[in-house]
Enzyme design. Structure first.
Site, PDB file in Angstrom:
ATOM      1  N   ASP A 159     -10.937   2.250   4.081  1.00  0.00           N
ATOM      2  CA  ASP A 159     -11.190   0.809   3.915  1.00  0.00           C
ATOM      3  C   ASP A 159     -12.695   0.530   3.817  1.00  0.00           C
ATOM      4  O   ASP A 159     -13.095  -0.559   3.415  1.00  0.00           O
ATOM      5  CB  ASP A 159     -10.633   0.031   5.120  1.00  0.00           C
ATOM      6  N   GLN A 219      -4.349  -2.168   9.530  1.00  0.00           N
ATOM      7  CA  GLN A 219      -4.219  -3.487   8.912  1.00  0.00           C
ATOM      8  C   GLN A 219      -4.712  -4.577   9.867  1.00  0.00           C
ATOM      9  O   GLN A 219      -4.293  -4.644  11.016  1.00  0.00           O
ATOM     10  CB  GLN A 219      -2.740  -3.725   8.525  1.00  0.00           C
ATOM     11  N   LYS A 239       0.837  -1.208   0.000  1.00  0.00           N
ATOM     12  CA  LYS A 239       0.000   0.000   0.000  1.00  0.00           C
ATOM     13  C   LYS A 239       0.870   1.256   0.000  1.00  0.00           C
ATOM     14  O   LYS A 239       0.586   2.218  -0.719  1.00  0.00           O
ATOM     15  CB  LYS A 239      -0.946  -0.023   1.217  1.00  0.00           C
TER      16      LYS A 239
END
Ligand code: NAP
Length: 294
Positions: free
Chosen positions: A119, A96, A52
């Site tokens: 997200d 994450q 990312k």
């Protein structure tokens, strides 16, 4: 059979994002900035987070990596999230997953400001998605929608079977494809581990999204001729043909089913590259404050 090339489509998204960054820079604006929170030393999580950060560099976004110790307490992690919520330099951020056992993932997800939740896992974003209101869409389902769009795959009125009901893939995917939108307007059947006679559903499907995490699960006797198969699965399986002794496998048995499909995504190179491209796209939306204008 036509191969759906996720690498190519994601590359096109990166190119368009770069152009947007250039426009922002020449107008003297602030470039999009993504932060990623990594807790502990899980090798898979490290790989995903590094990818990312690399994608940010590729498109010219700013990025911040917040590395925290495996033993961090929930209170300390929530405080770190609050700091990112308050930091006006950062447009969006992700935490994450998975997180260490002492931390409640739901609490963490809900602590992220919905406006910065690129997200798309916060209940506010998921709720807005269900209501067909502007929201950050979860990256993997968003990437699949973009693939269907890129290949002009007709979804309206089609029967779509989604295998797997996780919060990050299967459930949001089933909602997105059932919405009154394009792509969308499917009749959706959502299957899971308690579904009886799964083949009964998959054999009727015009589109199958397979996301259960079991390599080579979908076989040719389970599908009808001309089906579109989107394979989300990524599993590491042993292989004598690679140096490392491992290779990546999807949830569909590609060699077995490909001939029967009208379209199919490969693994790797299908859905995977689209997930990060979609996260980058969401970060641009966050920078523009396009989702939450009010
Ligand atoms: P998950 O949270 O483990 O969920 C798996 C789902 O599959 C569950 O809903 C489970 O049912 C269902 N399932 C398990 N066995 C089944 C069976 N025999 N028949 C029907 N349904 C079954 O997995 P996930 O996070 O959604 O991930 C799925 C796969 O996609 C994994 O391989 C993962 O690595 C991959 N993935 C890839 C990307 C990408 O970017 N390409 C992103 C995310 C995930 P229950 O709910 O009843 O347990």
């Amino acid at each position: 059979m036509k191969l759906i090339d996720g690498r190519k489509v994601s590359e096109e998204i990166y190119q368009s994002l770069k152009i947007e960054v250039d426009k922002i820079k020449s107008a003297g604006g602030k470039v999009p900035h993504l932060a990623a929170v990594l807790v502990g030393n899980n090798p898979a999580s490290q790989t995903y987070v590094n990818a990312k950060v690399k994608a940010c560099e590729q498109v010219g976004f700013g990025s911040t990596l917040v590395k925290l110790d495996e033993s961090i307490s929930e209170i300390e992690l929530l405080a770190a999230i609050q700091k990112l919520n308050d930091n006006t330099e950062i447009d969006g951020f992700i935490v994450q997953l998975p997180l260490p056992k002492q931390i409640n993932e739901n609490k963490v997800t809900q602590a992220i400001l919905p406006q910065k939740d690129v997200d798309g896992f916060h209940p506010t974003n998921l709720g807005r998605m269900v209501l067909n209101l502007p929201s950050y869409l979860p990256a993997t389902p968003f990437g699949i929608v973009k693939l269907l769009e890129a290949y002009e795959i007709d979804t309206a009125g089609k029967h779509c079977v989604v295998i797997g009901r996780s919060h990050i893939v299967g459930s949001p995917m089933s909602i997105l494809l059932a919405r009154n939108s394009n792509p969308g307007n499917c009749t959706v059947t959502l299957c899971h581990s308690r579904t009886q006679n799964l083949s009964h559903y998959t054999q009727q499907a015009d589109i199958i999204i397979v996301a259960l995490g079991k390599p080579y699960f979908l076989k040719k006797e389970m599908i009808k001729e001309g089906v579109v198969v989107i394979d989300v699965g990524i599993s590491r399986v042993e292989s004598s043909s690679t140096k490392s002794g491992f290779k990546l496998a999807g949830d569909a048995d590609f060699d077995d089913i490909a001939e029967k499909c009208s379209y199919i995504t490969p693994v790797p190179g299908g859905v995977g590259p689209m997930t990060i491209a979609s996260l980058m796209f969401n970060t641009l939306l966050a920078n523009r404050k396009e989702i939450y204008k009010d």
